[in-house]
Design a protein around this motif. Structure first.
Motif, mmCIF file in Angstrom:
data_model
loop_
_atom_site.group_PDB
_atom_site.id
_atom_site.type_symbol
_atom_site.label_atom_id
_atom_site.label_comp_id
_atom_site.label_asym_id
_atom_site.label_seq_id
_atom_site.Cartn_x
_atom_site.Cartn_y
_atom_site.Cartn_z
ATOM 1 N N LEU A 106 -5.476 -8.373 -7.462
ATOM 2 C CA LEU A 106 -4.430 -9.069 -6.725
ATOM 3 C C LEU A 106 -3.181 -9.274 -7.571
ATOM 4 O O LEU A 106 -2.059 -9.295 -7.045
ATOM 5 N N LEU A 112 1.249 -11.416 -2.109
ATOM 6 C CA LEU A 112 -0.094 -11.861 -1.764
ATOM 7 C C LEU A 112 -0.188 -12.435 -0.357
ATOM 8 O O LEU A 112 -1.244 -12.947 0.025
ATOM 9 N N VAL A 115 -3.578 -13.034 1.983
ATOM 10 C CA VAL A 115 -4.814 -13.005 1.203
ATOM 11 C C VAL A 115 -5.390 -14.418 1.045
ATOM 12 O O VAL A 115 -4.667 -15.361 0.731
ATOM 13 N N ARG A 346 -7.680 -3.150 -5.132
ATOM 14 C CA ARG A 346 -6.255 -3.374 -4.849
ATOM 15 C C ARG A 346 -5.791 -2.467 -3.702
ATOM 16 O O ARG A 346 -5.083 -2.901 -2.787
ATOM 17 N N VAL A 349 -7.033 -3.751 -0.270
ATOM 18 C CA VAL A 349 -6.272 -4.894 0.223
ATOM 19 C C VAL A 349 -4.918 -4.432 0.752
ATOM 20 O O VAL A 349 -4.487 -4.844 1.841
#
Length: 354
Positions: A106, A112, A115, A346, A349
């Motif tokens: 992250l 972000l 998340v 990563r 996401v």
């Protein structure tokens, strides 16, 4: 990453020691604060410390735990070490390497927003205090990524059996074993009948295993009470329901004996259908990163990913450390695999958020 892993591993966090779990939460929180620039929310439920970070409107859940099965003092016999590219220490594989990989994955994102990170403190003892928190944090999201340790060879976990736990208590009547055994009702004999009945409930991938046994008081007394614990692992919700009905319908065999059944389902299964789309996405991300083709596995052990899948959230598990020996003396992580797995996480996401 190795320095961060050492910091987590050398802060022992045995599930049953709530003070140790609280200390570990502070260390995990400090790591997240340093890499993400944000303070966690510390959530204490019945003395167990959990951590959560939330950024914007939640769409993706990163899920892990910081408690371990290793009693305080294990570091004296299983010290932290890195030798020939292999890291060892209590909890290094299950699952402190997975926590390090969450934060580093992250930290490499430009944003972000979307998340949520949840790190629980009681996964190893059944997530009794954290189940509601997990389900609350996951409900309605697009994906849950669980950084539990990988399966053999680094395989991602696309299926996990659900778990149920029962105790069958038998009541009979005591009598002198030598003078008048016929006046007793032998709870041990009744328990033997029940153990055979319970063991016969297993079928195919479903396992129903009598485990902890106890009964009786003295060698010369017909036992008035006896009990058995039962561990159940099931691949589907239908199987979990079938076994639950059957256990609750157990009937005594000996005249005058009586049964009490307690317990029930703990974790629903993570069925492969709940992982299929995310595993396909992971394969595409890995290919784009130039990584080897990913493999998948269904395993008997449960995790908090069972809860997220159980409420309908697409879930991919086993994204943590690559190595082996969870809960065993040879627990270890292959250091060279940490960076690629972090990059994979990563990329996953980013793909979901975009």
């Amino acid at each position: 990453m190795i320095g961060d892993l050492e910091e987590l591993v050398t802060c022992e966090s045995y599930s049953a020691d709530l003070e140790a779990v609280a200390r570990s939460a502070k260390v995990v929180g400090a790591l997240g604060r340093r890499l993400l620039g944000a303070e966690p929310e510390y959530i204490v439920i019945d003395g167990v410390t959990h951590l959560r970070w939330s950024f914007g409107t939640p769409r993706v859940l990163m899920l892990g735990h910081h408690d371990t099965v290793w009693p305080i003092g294990t570091l004296r016999t299983h010290p932290w070490s890195v030798v020939d590219g292999v890291a060892k220490g209590p909890g290094v594989f299950d699952m402190k390497s997975g926590l390090v990989q969450i934060f580093h994955a992250l930290a490499g994102l430009p944003d972000l927003d979307g998340v949520t990170i949840l790190v629980t403190g009681d996964e190893e003892v059944g997530s009794i205090t954290s189940r509601g928190l997990i389900e609350e944090s996951a409900r309605g999201l697009a994906a849950a990524f669980v950084t539990e340790a990988s399966a053999d060879g680094g395989a991602l976990k696309t299926g996990r059996k659900g778990t149920s736990n029962y105790e069958v208590q038998v009541y009979g009547r005591a009598a002198h074993a030598g003078l008048e055994p016929e006046r007793g009702i032998n709870a041990g004999v009744e328990l033997a009948h029940q153990i055979l009945a319970v063991a016969a409930l297993g079928s195919g991938a479903t396992t129903v295993v009598p485990t902890v046994l106890s009964g009786g008081t003295t060698l010369n007394t017909v036992p008035a009470q006896a009990r058995v614990g039962v561990d159940v692992r099931v691949p589907t919700l239908a199987e979990q329901a079938r076994v639950d009905r059957a256990v609750r319908e157990l009937a005594p065999v000996l005249d005058g004996s009586r049964l009490e059944v307690s317990g029930g389902p703990n974790r629903p299964p993570l069925e492969t259908a709940m992982s299929a789309s995310l595993f396909a996405l992971a394969q595409r991300v890995a290919a784009a990163l130039g990584q080897p083709e990913l493999t998948e596995a269904s395993v008997g052990g449960a995790s908090d990913g069972n809860f997220t899948a159980g409420i309908g959230v697409p879930t991919l598990d086993g994204l943590g450390g690559v190595g082996g020996g969870a809960h065993a003396d040879h627990e270890h992580v292959i250091v060279a695999e940490m960076e690629p797995r972090t990059a994979l996480l990563r990329g996953l996401v980013q793909a979901v958020l975009s």
